[in-house]
Design a protein around this motif. Structure first.
Motif, mmCIF file in Angstrom:
data_model
loop_
_atom_site.group_PDB
_atom_site.id
_atom_site.type_symbol
_atom_site.label_atom_id
_atom_site.label_comp_id
_atom_site.label_asym_id
_atom_site.label_seq_id
_atom_site.Cartn_x
_atom_site.Cartn_y
_atom_site.Cartn_z
ATOM 1 N N LEU A 165 0.921 -1.284 -0.200
ATOM 2 C CA LEU A 165 0.122 0.023 -0.086
ATOM 3 C C LEU A 165 0.969 1.307 -0.029
ATOM 4 O O LEU A 165 0.652 2.423 -0.805
ATOM 5 N N GLY A 166 2.037 1.435 0.762
ATOM 6 C CA GLY A 166 2.945 2.409 0.960
ATOM 7 C C GLY A 166 3.466 2.771 -0.578
ATOM 8 O O GLY A 166 3.453 3.899 -0.859
ATOM 9 N N LEU A 167 3.940 1.557 -1.200
ATOM 10 C CA LEU A 167 4.587 1.667 -2.647
ATOM 11 C C LEU A 167 3.501 2.302 -3.468
ATOM 12 O O LEU A 167 3.937 3.161 -4.437
ATOM 13 N N ARG A 168 2.187 2.025 -3.391
ATOM 14 C CA ARG A 168 1.175 2.181 -4.354
ATOM 15 C C ARG A 168 0.842 3.701 -4.172
ATOM 16 O O ARG A 168 0.536 4.413 -5.026
ATOM 17 N N HIS A 169 0.877 3.948 -2.689
ATOM 18 C CA HIS A 169 0.036 5.289 -2.547
ATOM 19 C C HIS A 169 1.102 6.160 -2.246
ATOM 20 O O HIS A 169 0.779 7.508 -1.655
ATOM 21 N N LEU A 170 2.359 5.979 -2.108
ATOM 22 C CA LEU A 170 3.747 6.686 -1.944
ATOM 23 C C LEU A 170 3.604 7.144 -0.499
ATOM 24 O O LEU A 170 3.650 8.387 -0.058
ATOM 25 N N CYS B 121 0.206 10.020 11.328
ATOM 26 C CA CYS B 121 -0.404 9.352 10.373
ATOM 27 C C CYS B 121 0.037 9.937 8.944
ATOM 28 O O CYS B 121 -0.277 11.095 9.006
ATOM 29 N N PRO B 122 0.677 9.277 8.026
ATOM 30 C CA PRO B 122 1.104 10.023 6.746
ATOM 31 C C PRO B 122 -0.170 10.278 6.328
ATOM 32 O O PRO B 122 -1.296 9.484 6.336
ATOM 33 N N THR C 95 -6.666 7.211 -5.186
ATOM 34 C CA THR C 95 -7.195 6.839 -4.080
ATOM 35 C C THR C 95 -8.626 6.245 -4.589
ATOM 36 O O THR C 95 -9.321 5.189 -4.181
ATOM 37 N N ARG C 96 -9.611 6.988 -5.388
ATOM 38 C CA ARG C 96 -10.819 6.935 -5.918
ATOM 39 C C ARG C 96 -10.891 5.732 -6.733
ATOM 40 O O ARG C 96 -11.584 4.688 -6.506
ATOM 41 N N LEU C 97 -9.746 5.412 -7.393
ATOM 42 C CA LEU C 97 -9.713 4.167 -8.433
ATOM 43 C C LEU C 97 -9.589 2.930 -7.546
ATOM 44 O O LEU C 97 -10.175 2.006 -7.826
#
Length: 285
Positions: free
Chosen positions: A114-119, A193-194, A234-236
């Motif tokens: 998730l971190g990699l996907r959402h930076l 929290c990021p 995030t929406r996608l």
């Protein structure tokens, strides 16, 4: 009623008082990790009481930072062997990220993905080790944001403890073993929290119920089409997760990709996000 374990209760109280000194609201827990004090309203069909009656037994609503009140609660529950830390309350507005490793899940790996996907990366913070091999990460949220509790919504094995929830505090002893802090993290302050993770923890903006209920998924496509910069991915991801959960993933993969391209994402970015949503919901992309 459980047989009192004086030593475990004494240790739990000591740890609970230490947490209360740091500004964390606490309540006594039994060996089952449930609140130790039974509701005084269990035979009362009247309106729900959240402690307004002044008696103990209201679960997380009993949580307090007042040492005298904490001692009173433990005195009323001599069988308590642990304590809970209420989430969502000032000054920390604590958010608990519960990473499970049972049932073949690898929640830490899912969080990294998730971190990699959402930076985003999770900063150094308090980490509590659970008897089953899991971890609780302590994060703080903004005072004006309410993070809800959730179970495996982000990914299998990742549960979130937010407003109205609690975390088992380090030093607690349960039927399955003891909770303790990861060495080197006990005295760290809970980290913020990021923002990218915080967005994932919040419910998506409300869309018309009728559109979301449409079995063709038009509402999900529209949800992606109306995304602004900063919320597109995030929406996608959210829409793709809902599509796969409702059996519409394969049918909506192309419409969702086209909608994401319309908002400015590349086809490669869109398909990668949809594939990630498929994996997170236990489906093959």
């Amino acid at each position: 009623m459980a047989t009192p374990d004086r030593q475990a209760t004494t240790l739990a109280l000591a740890h609970a008082l230490s947490a209360a000194e740091r500004g964390l609201a606490v309540l006594p827990l039994s060996r089952t990790k449930l609140p130790a004090l039974r509701s005084p309203h269990h035979d009362d069909p009247g309106p729900a009481c959240h402690g307004e009656c002044g008696r103990f037994g209201h679960g997380v609503y009993d949580a307090s930072t007042d040492p005298a009140r904490v001692r009173e609660m433990f005195a009323a529950a001599p069988w308590a062997t642990g304590y809970g830390i209420a989430c969502g309350l000032p000054p920390y507005h604590l958010i608990g990220v519960d990473l499970d490793t049972k049932s073949g899940t690898d929640a830490p790996a899912a969080l990294r993905e998730l971190g990699l996907r959402h930076l985003f990366t999770v900063p150094d913070t308090v980490v509590v080790l659970t008897p089953s091999g899991g971890r609780h990460l302590w994060l703080t949220g903004p005072p004006d944001v309410v993070v809800p509790n959730s179970a495996s919504r982000l990914a299998p094995g990742i549960d979130i403890r937010g407003a109205g929830g609690y975390l088992v505090g380090p030093g607690s002893r349960t039927a399955h073993g003891a909770y303790g802090t990861l060495p080197g993290t006990a005295r760290l302050p809970p980290a913020a929290c990021p923002p990218a993770l915080l967005r994932l923890l919040l419910p998506p903006p409300r869309t018309p119920h009728r559109a979301l209920a449409d079995h063709h998924g038009h509402g999900l496509v529209h949800f992606v089409l109306t995304a602004h910069e900063g919320q597109r991915n995030t929406r996608l991801f959210w829409a793709a997760c809902r599509a796969y959960e409702n059996g519409l993933g394969p049918a909506l993969a192309t419409p969702l990709t086209e909608a994401a391209r319309h908002t400015g994402l590349t086809e490669q970015e869109a398909r990668a996000t949809i594939a990630s949503a498929a994996r997170m919901t236990g489906h093959r992309p």
